[in-house]
Design a protein around this motif. Sequence first.
Motif, PDB file in Angstrom:
ATOM      1  N   ASP A   1       0.673  -1.110  -0.090  1.00  0.00           N
ATOM      2  CA  ASP A   1       0.000  -0.095   0.083  1.00  0.00           C
ATOM      3  C   ASP A   1       0.780   1.242   0.015  1.00  0.00           C
ATOM      4  N   ASP A   2       0.258   2.450  -0.167  1.00  0.00           N
ATOM      5  CA  ASP A   2       0.936   3.829  -0.079  1.00  0.00           C
ATOM      6  C   ASP A   2       1.872   3.947   1.160  1.00  0.00           C
ATOM      7  N   GLY A   3       1.310   3.506   2.252  1.00  0.00           N
ATOM      8  CA  GLY A   3       1.834   3.913   3.483  1.00  0.00           C
ATOM      9  C   GLY A   3       3.284   3.097   3.693  1.00  0.00           C
ATOM     10  N   CYS A   4       3.156   2.022   3.352  1.00  0.00           N
ATOM     11  CA  CYS A   4       4.633   1.091   3.455  1.00  0.00           C
ATOM     12  C   CYS A   4       5.352   1.499   2.720  1.00  0.00           C
ATOM     13  N   THR A   5       4.896   1.584   1.251  1.00  0.00           N
ATOM     14  CA  THR A   5       5.783   1.861   0.263  1.00  0.00           C
ATOM     15  C   THR A   5       6.499   3.306   0.367  1.00  0.00           C
ATOM     16  N   TYR A   6       5.858   4.331   0.862  1.00  0.00           N
ATOM     17  CA  TYR A   6       6.315   5.481   1.086  1.00  0.00           C
ATOM     18  C   TYR A   6       7.310   5.584   2.255  1.00  0.00           C
ATOM     19  N   ALA A   7       7.007   4.720   3.355  1.00  0.00           N
ATOM     20  CA  ALA A   7       7.805   4.616   4.346  1.00  0.00           C
ATOM     21  C   ALA A   7       9.214   3.857   4.051  1.00  0.00           C
ATOM     22  N   ALA A   8       9.133   3.088   3.078  1.00  0.00           N
ATOM     23  CA  ALA A   8      10.607   2.324   2.328  1.00  0.00           C
ATOM     24  C   ALA A   8      11.049   3.214   1.700  1.00  0.00           C
ATOM     25  N   SER A   9      10.308   4.149   0.808  1.00  0.00           N
ATOM     26  CA  SER A   9      11.249   5.092  -0.027  1.00  0.00           C
ATOM     27  C   SER A   9      11.755   5.805   0.742  1.00  0.00           C
ATOM     28  N   GLU A  10      11.176   6.578   1.731  1.00  0.00           N
ATOM     29  CA  GLU A  10      11.893   7.724   2.642  1.00  0.00           C
ATOM     30  C   GLU A  10      13.195   6.895   3.354  1.00  0.00           C
ATOM     31  N   LEU A  11      12.997   5.641   3.920  1.00  0.00           N
ATOM     32  CA  LEU A  11      14.201   4.980   4.284  1.00  0.00           C
ATOM     33  C   LEU A  11      15.240   4.659   3.303  1.00  0.00           C
ATOM     34  N   TYR A  12      14.911   4.320   2.194  1.00  0.00           N
ATOM     35  CA  TYR A  12      16.022   3.940   1.246  1.00  0.00           C
ATOM     36  C   TYR A  12      16.857   5.096   0.785  1.00  0.00           C
ATOM     37  N   ALA A  13      15.982   6.096   0.906  1.00  0.00           N
ATOM     38  CA  ALA A  13      16.525   7.611   0.578  1.00  0.00           C
ATOM     39  C   ALA A  13      17.768   8.137   1.395  1.00  0.00           C
ATOM     40  N   ILE A  14      17.594   7.453   2.908  1.00  0.00           N
ATOM     41  CA  ILE A  14      18.410   7.921   3.863  1.00  0.00           C
ATOM     42  C   ILE A  14      19.386   6.661   4.225  1.00  0.00           C
TER      43      ILE A  14
ATOM     44  N   ALA B   1       5.823 -10.529  -7.142  1.00  0.00           N
ATOM     45  CA  ALA B   1       6.020 -11.263  -8.442  1.00  0.00           C
ATOM     46  C   ALA B   1       5.452 -12.731  -8.224  1.00  0.00           C
ATOM     47  N   GLU B   2       5.764 -13.262  -6.924  1.00  0.00           N
ATOM     48  CA  GLU B   2       5.336 -14.597  -6.750  1.00  0.00           C
ATOM     49  C   GLU B   2       3.773 -14.512  -6.498  1.00  0.00           C
ATOM     50  N   GLN B   3       3.329 -13.369  -6.026  1.00  0.00           N
ATOM     51  CA  GLN B   3       1.852 -13.573  -6.133  1.00  0.00           C
ATOM     52  C   GLN B   3       0.984 -13.021  -7.364  1.00  0.00           C
ATOM     53  N   ASN B   4       1.919 -12.795  -8.501  1.00  0.00           N
ATOM     54  CA  ASN B   4       1.498 -12.172  -9.411  1.00  0.00           C
ATOM     55  C   ASN B   4       0.761 -10.658  -9.375  1.00  0.00           C
ATOM     56  N   ARG B   5       1.419 -10.084  -8.529  1.00  0.00           N
ATOM     57  CA  ARG B   5       0.831  -8.668  -8.096  1.00  0.00           C
ATOM     58  C   ARG B   5       1.815  -7.650  -8.950  1.00  0.00           C
ATOM     59  N   GLN B   6       1.611  -7.039 -10.007  1.00  0.00           N
ATOM     60  CA  GLN B   6       2.360  -6.352 -10.931  1.00  0.00           C
ATOM     61  C   GLN B   6       2.426  -5.063 -10.296  1.00  0.00           C
ATOM     62  N   THR B   7       1.554  -4.478  -9.689  1.00  0.00           N
ATOM     63  CA  THR B   7       1.498  -3.241  -8.896  1.00  0.00           C
ATOM     64  C   THR B   7       2.464  -3.037  -7.876  1.00  0.00           C
ATOM     65  N   GLY B   8       2.422  -4.229  -7.028  1.00  0.00           N
ATOM     66  CA  GLY B   8       3.347  -4.206  -5.912  1.00  0.00           C
ATOM     67  C   GLY B   8       4.694  -4.289  -6.376  1.00  0.00           C
ATOM     68  N   THR B   9       4.783  -4.941  -7.235  1.00  0.00           N
ATOM     69  CA  THR B   9       6.182  -5.193  -7.898  1.00  0.00           C
ATOM     70  C   THR B   9       6.760  -3.921  -8.526  1.00  0.00           C
ATOM     71  N   ARG B  10       5.929  -3.383  -9.344  1.00  0.00           N
ATOM     72  CA  ARG B  10       6.122  -1.916  -9.920  1.00  0.00           C
ATOM     73  C   ARG B  10       6.562  -0.703  -8.772  1.00  0.00           C
TER      74      ARG B  10
END
Length: 629
Positions: free
Chosen positions: A131-144, A160-169
């Motif tokens: 989701d947006d929350g965890c993706t955003y938090a991950a991107s902030e942590l990755y940036a620092i 990808a294992e779950q065939n969830r292209q949006t999550g992979t993207r």
Amino acid sequence: MLLQMQEAARKGDKARLAALLPQTAGHPLEPWAAYWELKARLETSNQAEVDAFLQRWRGTYQEDRLRNDWLLLLGQRRQWSDFARMLADFRMQDDREVRCYDMAVQTIERRQPEHAAQEVVRLWHAQRDADDGCTYAASELYAIKQLDDLAVWKRARLSAEQNRQTGTRRAVTIVAPDALSHLTEVFASPAKYLAGTSKVRGNTRRELAVLALIRMASTDPDQAASLMDSRWAAQLRAEERDWVWGVIGKVSARRLDSNAVAYFDKVGKPERMSDESQEWMVRANLRAGQWHTVRKTIDAMPPSLQADSAWVYWKARALLNDRRGGEAERAEAQRLLQSIASVKGFYEKLALEDLGQAVTVPPAPQPLTAQEQAAAASNPGLQRALYAIRIGLRSEGVREWNYSVGLHVPGGMNDRELLAAADLACKAQVWDRCINTSERTREAIDWKQRFPMPFHDAVIAKANSIGLDPAYVYGLIRQESRFIMDARSHVGASGLMQVMPATAKWTARKIGMTDFQPQMINDRDVNITIGTSYLKLALDDFEGSMAMAAAGYNAGPGRPRNWRNGPVLEGAIWAENVPFTETRDYVKKVLSNTTNYAAMITGRPQSLKARLGTVGPKVTTAEYNPDLP
């Protein structure tokens, strides 16, 4: 009126909700009406209006649920000061996305970034959809630089294992945005991608190949294995190889393919696979009788997974069956069995039996006092929940009930309060809340609450008349519907025994019920007659195997007919290897329930292992009933 508002809320009909709201003033379920009306227009509301609602309904489920909804909007809008102020009073703390937004705030403010990174990875990797929350938090942590490339790529692999292209993207956007243009081909035609010459180089090239191999393995594990052996194993790093071989092994194991063990044998370190691949590596090796590998794989699992009673049990069994073990291993096995042994669950019962004990009804707790019963009866949340369920708002009533007994809320009710709440639900014949609430007690166990027997005379008489164990019928009904008379599944199954329309029609014809009409399946006695008759036909078709008949009742008879092929297995190993997660869980719970009901009905000690028996290829020459639906 409330039912009309519920329907309007589902449709997002703001005008209808606004028109009906004034009519609910003073109604016992007015908090729900007010919640629906404001939730429908929350995106255009302001903080003052939200604050007024929270103040008006302070202490209710609806207050906390609207706070949850508003926190998600504040997170999406990146309004962090308002978010932090609202979060302080959020009681349920059950929303992963809200938790990730909180971790994002801590990251932005540079508060404990190491802790935030660990928590975000745990939450992010556990989500089916990123989701947006965890993706955003991950991107902030990755940036620092508090999150490394591997953690992000692992999220992409899991999607990808779950065939969830949006999550992979979303994950690839964080770590390698220039590679996004390749993802469509990776998902749509992995073979074509792997055969081509990618312009991407280095770590990203390998990770895209991993994603393509994962997608290929999901439909053709043997082809993915062939490509690994011929080309890609040499080009991937050890960690990447182990993940891919884990997926290939997992898919093969789900198909009960004998190649699964060989594929898993190519994994250098099991801890480098996904959790799900590790679980299937254990299952495949249980089927193959490779006890040393079972133990080694469980030892490589993360602590949270090792603590699951299934893997505690199988590690103990592996220690006892591994010929390389000695006295220390046997002592450790005994300790593990003792740590989970009880009458509560499937593996807990098996552990109890391995320690030489039988399943018996535990002593009843001290009777509830009048004061304890009165406290439950006067609880406003429980009152609203029962009222909602009674008038047809089951979903809302269940959520309010769960909140009121402390589910998802830190602290919650103690054992005596839970027993009193369960007693209230039992007396109201809301059996699912009776069971689920009683199951939450930690020390006091009331077996009559956890395993009630509504419609006793009808069930016992019908089961006995066709030679079916009444305990088996009760064990199945408890799992199918929790004794909810009007239960209806998403696939159209109805009633106590959740019978499908086509199955009902076939069974009625088979047993000579010439006057059967489709709407009759909602009648209690007809539902019991049809359900028990079909269960008996399935049990006979599977030569008396309760495990296979339960699997057939849930997944259709054709599947367990295939699942039984291969080696002769003890019933617990066969059940653990059922490929469908839902059916695997179902079989274990139905058999566990059956054992408990048998102890109650007969008053004698019982054995789960005896009911599981062994499962293997069909041994008689009799044909399967080709028409059994």
